[in-house]
Write an enzyme that holds these catalytic residues in place. Structure first.
Site, PDB file in Angstrom:
ATOM      1  CB  SER A  64      -3.234  41.770  95.321  1.00  0.00           C
ATOM      2  OG  SER A  64      -1.965  41.902  95.917  1.00  0.00           O
ATOM      3  CD  GLN A  65      -6.858  46.730  91.939  1.00  0.00           C
ATOM      4  OE1 GLN A  65      -6.312  47.692  92.446  1.00  0.00           O
ATOM      5  NE2 GLN A  65      -7.755  46.840  90.994  1.00  0.00           N
TER       6      GLN A  65
END
Length: 216
Positions: A64-65
């Site tokens: 995930s960012q």
């Protein structure tokens, strides 16, 4: 695994970006500023590891960012010694952040290849109390319930009932719910009967939350 001054400088810039986007919890920012994200990525992505973007990690999954990691973690309101179930180990990065905040982390991955890779890395890093399991996330870990908090890091079409039942009374489930895009929800279990209070937050886009186990 090498963590250079350059890497540390890039992490500082990332922390500044997250702060500018509204992440205020200093403990979370410190954890992201300390944990080398490039350790959790393929060598080919090392130069881009500190951009606020998701990256592929294999098996059609992503890390995930950083903003998403920070956002979900802030909704959990992690306290030291919290017993947290994470659904979707992926690279292991989110589990590492939770452990650095003092949580006891139980993390589930359905992809055997990712599970093995993440477990090996997390064991090497010795970040704290993290237990990794190759399991079906929809079923949770009933043998270790109840949990103080549960975090789902994949887009769920619905809220799995077993996860709600594995929360202690007063416990919280943070989960993105929806098909093509998801609304981030935080559900608090109110009583033994399983009644919940639901809070709605921002929109996100996650890889889908799938059932079963994918063995190598």
């Amino acid at each position: 695994m090498t963590d250079t001054y350059r890497h540390k400088g890039m992490r500082r810039k990332l922390v500044e970006q997250l702060s500018a986007k509204g992440i205020r919890d200093e403990q979370i920012l410190n954890a992201i500023g300390t944990l080398p994200r490039h350790f959790f990525l393929d060598k080919a992505f090392e130069e881009w590891a500190y951009q606020d973007k998701p990256f592929p990690i294999g098996n059609e999954q992503t890390i995930s960012q950083p903003y998403t990691v920070a956002y979900q973690t802030s909704l959990l309101e992690v306290k030291k010694r919290d017993k947290i179930l994470e659904i979707g180990t992926g690279s292991g990065y989110q589990a590492g952040i939770l452990a650095m905040l003092g949580a006891r982390v139980y993390t589930i991955e359905r992809q055997e290849l990712l599970h093995r890779r993440a477990k090996k890395l997390l064991d090497q890093l010795q970040l704290g109390n993290i237990r990794c399991y190759l399991r079906d996330g929809y079923k949770g870990l009933p043998e270790f319930a109840p949990f103080d908090k549960i975090l789902v890091t994949a887009g769920a079409p619905e809220i799995p009932e077993p996860l709600l039942l594995q929360l202690k009374v007063g416990g919280q489930l943070v989960i993105p719910v929806g098909d093509k895009a998801q609304k981030m929800l935080r559900l608090t279990r109110l009583n033994k009967a399983g009644d919940v209070e639901t809070e709605k937050f921002a929109d996100f886009k996650f890889v889908p939350f799938l059932k079963g186990i994918n063995k190598v």
